[in-house]
Design a protein around this motif. Structure first.
Motif, PDB file in Angstrom:
ATOM      1  N   TYR A   1       0.805  -1.220   0.000  1.00  0.00           N
ATOM      2  CA  TYR A   1       0.000   0.000   0.000  1.00  0.00           C
ATOM      3  C   TYR A   1       0.845   1.281   0.000  1.00  0.00           C
ATOM      4  N   PRO A   2       1.848   1.414   0.894  1.00  0.00           N
ATOM      5  CA  PRO A   2       2.645   2.655   0.871  1.00  0.00           C
ATOM      6  C   PRO A   2       3.390   2.860  -0.441  1.00  0.00           C
ATOM      7  N   GLU A   3       3.807   1.768  -1.075  1.00  0.00           N
ATOM      8  CA  GLU A   3       4.497   1.884  -2.357  1.00  0.00           C
ATOM      9  C   GLU A   3       3.529   2.323  -3.460  1.00  0.00           C
TER      10      GLU A   3
ATOM     11  N   PHE B   1       0.533   3.911  -3.066  1.00  0.00           N
ATOM     12  CA  PHE B   1      -0.191   5.161  -2.833  1.00  0.00           C
ATOM     13  C   PHE B   1       0.693   6.203  -2.141  1.00  0.00           C
ATOM     14  N   GLN B   2       1.891   6.338  -2.662  1.00  0.00           N
ATOM     15  CA  GLN B   2       2.805   7.444  -2.327  1.00  0.00           C
ATOM     16  C   GLN B   2       3.015   7.621  -0.825  1.00  0.00           C
ATOM     17  N   GLY B   3       3.390   6.539  -0.177  1.00  0.00           N
ATOM     18  CA  GLY B   3       3.770   6.625   1.220  1.00  0.00           C
ATOM     19  C   GLY B   3       2.640   6.690   2.219  1.00  0.00           C
ATOM     20  N   GLN B   4       1.390   6.598   1.755  1.00  0.00           N
ATOM     21  CA  GLN B   4       0.270   6.593   2.701  1.00  0.00           C
ATOM     22  C   GLN B   4       0.345   5.348   3.588  1.00  0.00           C
TER      23      GLN B   4
ATOM     24  N   SER C   1      -7.955   4.218  -0.037  1.00  0.00           N
ATOM     25  CA  SER C   1      -7.066   5.039  -0.858  1.00  0.00           C
ATOM     26  C   SER C   1      -7.807   6.097  -1.659  1.00  0.00           C
TER      27      SER C   1
ATOM     28  N   ALA D   1      -0.087  -2.267  -9.122  1.00  0.00           N
ATOM     29  CA  ALA D   1      -0.045  -0.947  -9.766  1.00  0.00           C
ATOM     30  C   ALA D   1      -0.882  -0.919 -11.039  1.00  0.00           C
TER      31      ALA D   1
ATOM     32  N   THR E   1      -4.725  -0.077 -10.677  1.00  0.00           N
ATOM     33  CA  THR E   1      -5.204   1.293 -10.512  1.00  0.00           C
ATOM     34  C   THR E   1      -5.590   1.925 -11.841  1.00  0.00           C
TER      35      THR E   1
END
Length: 485
Positions: free
Chosen positions: A92-94, A96-99, A178, A262, A265
């Protein structure tokens, strides 16, 4: 199928975009080698035939599940949740940009055999009489029926089908956390994104990274895809059919398995429509069930349509008095065979008709084991015709690439039978109907004879068989020759 000169609509989808295929390659000695070049790999992974299901010796999850009774279904579902949450905590962090990833708020198990209106509440509704598994956006919970649905999945497709279903539901949780999806997201987009996310997680399991589960890439992965086929939208004319056909849903799973989370999305309405191309998706009449009985007359109509689509210089002769054509090479396969030296196709019409008989649901069935109908037979007939195509092209007929080309060229024929293409091919006498693609996919996952060589030898990976068929649907004959040299 539909026959005669009256135009009928069809329902089919197309291959994932060629851009996706172009991005899947590896380099060896300066030459780009597609991951599809080796017929004994599955999206870059080796074809394996080891165990599928709970990993021996793994300790069961200690996650709390309200209502759980420790049944096999509860244990499998809870262990799946545990592994899925571990996967998303890293992915998930990868993605969605570190979320930061937050697990769902609660897990709930219920007994769907209880009377309607009874049982615990899930998402505000009593669960008695509700054989389902779901994610609730209202309170970020995931729940499942431990007594009807999950046992039926296990019995029909093995324990990994439950893992697949739970991974799909967790995919919805990821979408909403997300903001990839919301209340205004079209249901079909949300469902196929979730299918894709589930495919990405199954890839994670296939790579050996799941603490509680293993899956082989032959029968194990075939079962997961077959379960996806079983829970397709059955009636395209039903307004509630918002999840997609089996062909679409398997495609979404394969996108995730091949290209990772990825790629999921990027699934939106436009992407789904691109896979559907310009093909109609509903029956033109409520009286049309799409079934065209297999007879000598209908098979001859198919032969004439094949000839118009493929334009062979030397079309094969077709006989209808059995599969034994006296072939010197003894390459007889049931219920359709091809002899290269005489360029003859032999058909056991009665046996092929039996294969093409629609399987009706039986009382008490929760999930259909097979999706069958007339196109189960006609696509197999088409695949034997493709051996004549390969023979005329000077290609080998007795190796794994033959099997993949047969599936791919069967996809070419299938796409060519679109009623929407009658202006380009007015001589067609038969056309696809809703559900035909699903019947083809189901057959490719079960016996796989459509994706076999001249001796009837198929590949162990249903994933690869379906993928080859889908390549032909969109990419055409040239794609088959380039991809399966």
């Amino acid at each position: 199928m539909s026959g005669g000169r009256t135009r009928h609509t069809l329902w089919m989808t197309a291959l994932i975009t060629m851009a996706v295929l172009a991005g899947c390659s590896q380099t060896v000695n300066g030459l780009a080698v597609s991951i599809y070049e080796n017929p004994f790999t599955v999206a870059g992974l080796p074809v394996t035939d080891g165990p599928s299901g709970p990993r021996p010796g793994a300790l069961d999850s200690t996650l709390e599940v309200r209502g759980a009774e420790g049944t096999d279904s509860d244990i499998i579902a809870t262990n799946a949740i545990d592994d899925i949450q571990r996967y998303w905590s890293e992915t998930y962090p990868e993605l969605f940009q570190g979320q930061r990833f937050t697990p769902v708020s609660e897990l709930i198990s219920w007994d769907a055999s209880e009377d309607e209106g009874s049982g615990p509440r899930f998402c505000g509704t009593r669960t008695g009489g509700v054989p389902n598994a779901a994610y609730c956006t209202r309170d970020q919970t995931i729940g499942w029926d431990r007594t009807i649905l999950l046992p039926a999945l296990i019995d029909a497709f093995g324990p990994m089908s439950v893992v697949m279903v739970i991974a799909h539901e967790y995919g919805h949780a990821v979408q909403y956390q997300s903001a990839l999806a919301g209340d205004d997201t079209p249901t079909i987009v949300a469902e196929q994104q979730a299918d894709c996310f589930a495919g990405a997680f199954i890839r994670h399991v296939a790579e050996g990274d799941s603490p509680h589960f293993t899956i082989n890439t032959s029968d194990g992965l075939n079962g997961v895809l077959a379960a996806t086929v079983a829970v397709r939208d059955v009636d395209p004319n039903d307004p509630e059919s918002v999840h997609g056909s089996a062909f679409e849903r398997v495609t979404a799973v394969q996108i995730g398995f091949t290209d990772g989370a990825a790629a999921c999305t990027g699934i939106d309405e436009a992407e789904i429509e691109s896979r559907r191309a310009d093909l109609p998706q509903k029956f033109s009449s409520t009286d049309d069930d799409g079934e065209l009985p297999v007879t000598v007359e209908t098979l001859e109509a198919f032969v004439r349509s094949f000839e118009s689509l493929l334009a062979l210089q030397n079309p094969p002769t077709v006989t209808y008095d059995g599969t034994d054509t006296g072939c010197p090479e003894d390459t007889s396969t049931e219920p359709v065979s091809y002899c290269a030296s005489t360029n003859t196709i032999g058909v056991d019409v009665d046996a092929l008709a039996q294969l093409g008989t629609a399987e009706r649901p039986r009382r008490g069935d929760v999930i259909p084991l097979n999706v069958s109908g007339d196109y189960s037979a006609y696509v197999l007939f088409a695949s034997r015709y493709t051996l004549a195509v390969q023979h005329e092209a000077g290609q080998a007929l007795d190796n794994p690439q033959t099997a993949l080309r047969s599936a791919c060229l069967s996809g070419v024929i299938t796409a060519g039978l679109s009623a929407e293409r009658l202006d380009a091919a007015p001589e067609l006498e038969v056309w696809l109907s809703p559900g035909d693609l699903d019947e083809a996919v189901s057959g490719l996952l079960s016996d796989g004879l459509t994706a076999s060589d001249i001796n009837g030898v198929t590949l162990p990976s249903g994933f690869s068989r379906v993928d080859a068929f889908r390549s032909g649907v969109l990419g055409g004959r040239e794609a088959c020759n380039v991809r399966y040299r």
